[in-house]
Structure formats: structure tokens, C-alpha cells
Write a protein that holds these residues in place. Sequence first.
Motif, PDB file in Angstrom:
ATOM      1  N   ASP A   1     -25.188  15.337  65.961  1.00 53.34           N
ATOM      2  CA  ASP A   1     -25.834  14.475  66.956  1.00 53.34           C
ATOM      3  C   ASP A   1     -24.904  14.330  68.155  1.00 53.34           C
ATOM      4  O   ASP A   1     -23.841  13.725  68.054  1.00 53.34           O
ATOM      5  CB  ASP A   1     -26.070  13.078  66.349  1.00 53.34           C
ATOM      6  CG  ASP A   1     -27.517  12.904  65.914  1.00 53.34           C
ATOM      7  OD1 ASP A   1     -28.420  13.466  66.560  1.00 53.34           O
ATOM      8  OD2 ASP A   1     -27.730  12.187  64.915  1.00 53.34           O
TER       9      ASP A   1
ATOM     10  N   ASN B   1     -23.969  12.773  71.747  1.00 53.41           N
ATOM     11  CA  ASN B   1     -24.283  11.539  72.469  1.00 53.41           C
ATOM     12  C   ASN B   1     -24.481  11.837  73.963  1.00 53.41           C
ATOM     13  O   ASN B   1     -23.581  11.630  74.779  1.00 53.41           O
ATOM     14  CB  ASN B   1     -23.143  10.528  72.250  1.00 53.41           C
ATOM     15  CG  ASN B   1     -23.445   9.188  72.897  1.00 53.41           C
ATOM     16  OD1 ASN B   1     -24.484   9.014  73.548  1.00 53.41           O
ATOM     17  ND2 ASN B   1     -22.546   8.238  72.737  1.00 53.41           N
TER      18      ASN B   1
ATOM     19  N   VAL C   1     -29.894   5.651  74.443  1.00 48.22           N
ATOM     20  CA  VAL C   1     -30.232   6.394  73.234  1.00 48.22           C
ATOM     21  C   VAL C   1     -31.568   5.831  72.758  1.00 48.22           C
ATOM     22  O   VAL C   1     -31.709   4.609  72.596  1.00 48.22           O
ATOM     23  CB  VAL C   1     -29.160   6.221  72.143  1.00 48.22           C
ATOM     24  CG1 VAL C   1     -29.606   6.914  70.853  1.00 48.22           C
ATOM     25  CG2 VAL C   1     -27.824   6.781  72.606  1.00 48.22           C
TER      26      VAL C   1
ATOM     27  N   ASP D   1     -31.901   9.869  75.859  1.00 44.23           N
ATOM     28  CA  ASP D   1     -31.322  10.685  74.777  1.00 44.23           C
ATOM     29  C   ASP D   1     -32.166  10.408  73.530  1.00 44.23           C
ATOM     30  O   ASP D   1     -31.898   9.488  72.757  1.00 44.23           O
ATOM     31  CB  ASP D   1     -29.858  10.261  74.592  1.00 44.23           C
ATOM     32  CG  ASP D   1     -29.139  11.033  73.499  1.00 44.23           C
ATOM     33  OD1 ASP D   1     -29.770  11.857  72.811  1.00 44.23           O
ATOM     34  OD2 ASP D   1     -27.930  10.770  73.317  1.00 44.23           O
TER      35      ASP D   1
ATOM     36  N   ARG E   1     -33.661  10.834  70.055  1.00 41.65           N
ATOM     37  CA  ARG E   1     -33.268  11.364  68.752  1.00 41.65           C
ATOM     38  C   ARG E   1     -34.521  11.699  67.938  1.00 41.65           C
ATOM     39  O   ARG E   1     -35.029  10.888  67.157  1.00 41.65           O
ATOM     40  CB  ARG E   1     -32.383  10.340  68.030  1.00 41.65           C
ATOM     41  CG  ARG E   1     -31.164   9.905  68.841  1.00 41.65           C
ATOM     42  CD  ARG E   1     -30.205  11.058  69.107  1.00 41.65           C
ATOM     43  NE  ARG E   1     -29.164  10.712  70.057  1.00 41.65           N
ATOM     44  CZ  ARG E   1     -27.971  10.223  69.741  1.00 41.65           C
ATOM     45  NH1 ARG E   1     -27.662  10.015  68.491  1.00 41.65           N
ATOM     46  NH2 ARG E   1     -27.086   9.931  70.689  1.00 41.65           N
TER      47      ARG E   1
END
Length: 212
Positions: free
Chosen positions: A153, A155, A169, A194, A196
Motif C-alpha cells: 500500500d 501512501n 486517503v 488516494d 484504497r
Amino acid sequence: MRQHLVEDPLARPDGDDLAPDGRLDPRSLMRQLNDILPTDKLIASDGGHFIGWANTYLDLAGPDTIVLLGTAFQSIGLGFPTAVGVATAAGTEKLTVLVTGDGGGMMALADADTFIRTAHRGVVIVFNDAAYGAEIHQYGTKGLAETPMLIPDVNFAGILGAMGAQASVIRELGDLGDFRTWLESGATGTYVLDCRISRHVIAPYMQEIINV
Ligand SMILES: Cc1ncc(C[n+]2csc(CCOP(=O)(O)OP(=O)(O)O)c2C)c(N)n1
Ligand SMILES: [Mg+2]
């Protein structure tokens, strides 16, 4: 013989709030982003599994408002440099939205800095599935070892935030609130999402490729 798994190519499944692995479902994410983003925008896209999301879920002002340069050149890592040119064309008039994967995004970090310094109003959507997802879907499914296709992962919010962007995020749909506020405020600069996402939600076009 090609199996057409997608009966209605114009279908836009809602998706779930989260995928079964607890990461974002790109379909519900895109529906939410389409609600937040203005129609009048320019989109630059790198290549990767994720190319099936922006061009199907986001409302566009016209066919000449999206550039899939990564796909045209069959090369990943061209998203940020493409977005620099698109942001220059957008000037102060339009919002520039870059869609990139984590793999291609990592290849182009030098141009991320250029984009953040160039874009009058920019948004970066990172489809961060912690993998070279296209490889997993095309070759992992055929039995090739997936370990070299995985990426820890990264960042992106932290890296691009340090370059001067606003950044969040996004782990659940509720994390998009700060971005909505930023966009509505009319602020200039670049906002990085960002995201996920799960690699267990496979885009319909990719399902067709896998089942050729
Ligand atoms: C320079 C280059 N290297 C490798 C490839 C093969 N390739 C196509 S898509 C892809 C994965 C891209 O990963 P990412 O940017 O994270 O997007 P995802 O597929 O995960 O959505 C790779 C390695 C390529 N097209 N160009
Ligand atoms: Mg990826």
C-alpha cells in the motif's frame, strides 16, 4: 469463443459500499465521485485495469474531454505527464481530473510534482489496489505467480501532500466529505484522492478479456 458476460454494456452496477475484503468497491466509489464532480471537466487517464471505471461512470461534456493516452501507447506511467498537458489546455477555465493506478502512478512521480505546480484546479484519483491489477486479472487468473504483481500500500496522499497537494486517503465513501467541501469552495490547486480499492471487483471489459 468469446463469452459475453456483460449482457448490457451500458449497465452501471451500483456496487456495494465496501467490497467483501473491506476495501472500496470501485463501482460505488465512482457513482459517489460522479455525484461530486462537475460534468464540465477534462479527464486524463493512465493505463491499467482501472480504465474501465472513469469512462463508464463519470458524466462527460463530450468525447473530446477524456484522453486515454496510456491505452493509446500501451504504456503505463504516462498519466501524470498527460495530465500536465491537459491542465495546460484547461487553463483557468476547467477542472483537470487525472485517473491513475498505483503502479503507473509510482512510475511518474517526477511529473506528479509538475502537475501539482501546473494545474490551476486539479484532481488526482488514484485507484490504489496495492497491485499491478491488470496483470493479476489477466495472468494471475491463468496460474502465474501473483507475488511479483503485488505492490505494498503506497501512501499517495502522503507523498503528493508533501509535494503541495491537498490529499485524503479514502477507505470508505464517508471519507469523501473533505473533497466535496474543497471542490465546492472553488479552491485552486490540486486535491489527491488516494482510494484504497479492492482488487476483487473486476471491470466488465476485463471480465470479457479473461474469458476470451
Ligand atoms: C511500461 C509498461 N510496463 C508494463 C506494462 C504492462 N501493464 C499494463 S497494465 C499494468 C498494471 C498497471 O498497474 P496499476 O497502474 O496499478 O493499475 P491497475 O491495473 O492496478 O488498475 C502493467 C504492468 C505496460 N503496459 N507498460
Ligand atoms: Mg494497481
